[in-house]
Design an enzyme around this catalytic site. Structure first.
Site, PDB file in Angstrom:
ATOM      1  N   ASN A  40       0.823  -1.220   0.000  1.00  0.00           N
ATOM      2  CA  ASN A  40       0.000   0.000   0.000  1.00  0.00           C
ATOM      3  C   ASN A  40       0.849   1.259   0.000  1.00  0.00           C
ATOM      4  OD1 ASN A  40      -1.325  -1.980   2.410  1.00  0.00           O
ATOM      5  ND2 ASN A  40      -2.586  -1.555   0.621  1.00  0.00           N
ATOM      6  N   HIS A  68      -2.454  -6.027  -3.533  1.00  0.00           N
ATOM      7  CA  HIS A  68      -2.330  -4.776  -4.296  1.00  0.00           C
ATOM      8  C   HIS A  68      -1.019  -4.686  -5.089  1.00  0.00           C
ATOM      9  CE1 HIS A  68      -5.953  -2.975  -2.730  1.00  0.00           C
ATOM     10  NE2 HIS A  68      -5.562  -3.188  -1.491  1.00  0.00           N
ATOM     11  N   HIS A 149       0.308 -13.017   3.467  1.00  0.00           N
ATOM     12  CA  HIS A 149      -0.557 -11.844   3.331  1.00  0.00           C
ATOM     13  C   HIS A 149      -1.991 -12.339   3.169  1.00  0.00           C
ATOM     14  CE1 HIS A 149      -0.946  -7.559   2.400  1.00  0.00           C
ATOM     15  NE2 HIS A 149      -1.925  -7.923   1.600  1.00  0.00           N
ATOM     16  N   HIS A 174      -1.616  -7.747   5.937  1.00  0.00           N
ATOM     17  CA  HIS A 174      -2.838  -7.436   5.173  1.00  0.00           C
ATOM     18  C   HIS A 174      -3.958  -6.810   6.008  1.00  0.00           C
ATOM     19  CE1 HIS A 174      -6.102  -7.524   2.261  1.00  0.00           C
ATOM     20  NE2 HIS A 174      -6.816  -8.224   3.108  1.00  0.00           N
TER      21      HIS A 174
HETATM   22 FE   LIG Z   1      -3.465  -6.520   1.328  1.00  0.00          FE
HETATM   23 FE   LIG Z   2      -2.179  -3.791   3.150  1.00  0.00          FE
END
Ligand SMILES: [Fe+2]
Ligand SMILES: [Fe+2]
Length: 256
Positions: A40, A68, A149, A174
């Site tokens: 992120n 992501h 994750h 996560h």
């Molecule tokens: Fe994630």
């Molecule tokens: Fe994250």
């Protein structure tokens, strides 16, 4: 060997905070290796060239990813050309790598990134993936560390027991919320369900609470979420791994 693992860096506020705090923290803890989850780290999630460079410049040895990892268009090329920037290994045959090896004096460290299968975008079975990966890639010289994750605590706990005694450390990322279950499993694997995030304290997963609340109240009238303002906090763990036995001697939570 002391290994510092830092949870999901959220946007430039998280990156700036990491840049200020990681080097003093490395010194204070005597960390030999730093693993940072960066899924992120770019503005609006994902990882891009600037955010990866910021995290490496701050002192990370390896950046792990998650759901992501491929959010930014530039991620495919970036992951291809950056060997210590990982994406989950169980994404299948795609750009980049799901594991890397850091060469050390006594032992090498094999860092593996996996993504969970519950309540997340579809991936190949993480249990089958790690089984094959360890069979194919791990050498007796390796200390093995896994960033799992994943959303579901049960899936992470099950992975902990599946790998207990076969890897030195398994930490979850996560959820952006640090859990209080750090432990050494019976076979000697250091474990924690989630190490938390590095980003704005007063936020919903690092994003502004006002927009998050609105979107839960009015799912048919969603508004874009933005990064929440400071203050920030860094979340992670320090794991102490015995280089002779490859077992974990301790997992200590860090909140800074
Ligand atoms: Fe994630
Ligand atoms: Fe994250």
């Amino acid at each position: 060997m002391k290994v510092l693992c830092i949870g999901d860096i959220v946007s430039d506020t998280g990156r700036e905070y990491l840049a200020r705090h990681l080097r003093p923290l490395k010194k204070e803890t005597g960390a030999d290796l730093v693993i940072v989850n960066g899924e992120n780290a770019a503005l609006g999630n994902g990882v891009d060239r600037d955010s990866a460079r910021d995290i490496f410049d701050a002192g990370a040895d390896v950046i792990t990813g998650g759901n992501h990892s491929f959010q930014k268009k530039t991620a495919e090329a970036l992951l291809e050309e950056t060997p210590f920037l990982l994406r989950p290994a169980n994404l299948g045959d795609t750009f980049g790598r799901g594991w890397c090896r850091i060469e050390g004096r006594k032992r090498d460290v094999l860092v593996v990134n996996l993504q969970g299968s519950l309540f997340m975008p579809p991936v190949r079975n993480p249990f089958e993936c790690i089984e094959k990966l360890l069979e194919k890639e791990a050498s007796p010289r390796d200390l093995i560390i896994v960033d799992f994750h994943a959303e579901a605590s049960g899936e992470k706990q099950a992975m902990g027991y599946f790998l207990d005694g076969r890897v030195s450390l398994l930490f979850g990322t996560h959820t952006h919320v640090q859990t209080s279950d750090e432990t050494i499993l019976p076979g000697g694997t250091g474990y924690i369900t989630d190490i938390g995030m590095t980003g704005p304290v007063y936020s919903v997963l690092g994003k502004n609470a006002e927009a998050a609340v609105h979107n839960f109240r009015y799912p048919d009238d969603r508004v874009p979420v933005r990064d929440a303002p400071s203050p920030c906090r860094l979340s992670g763990i320090l794991a102490d791994i015995d280089e002779i036995t490859a077992k974990c001697a301790g997992v200590t939570k860090i909140l800074k």
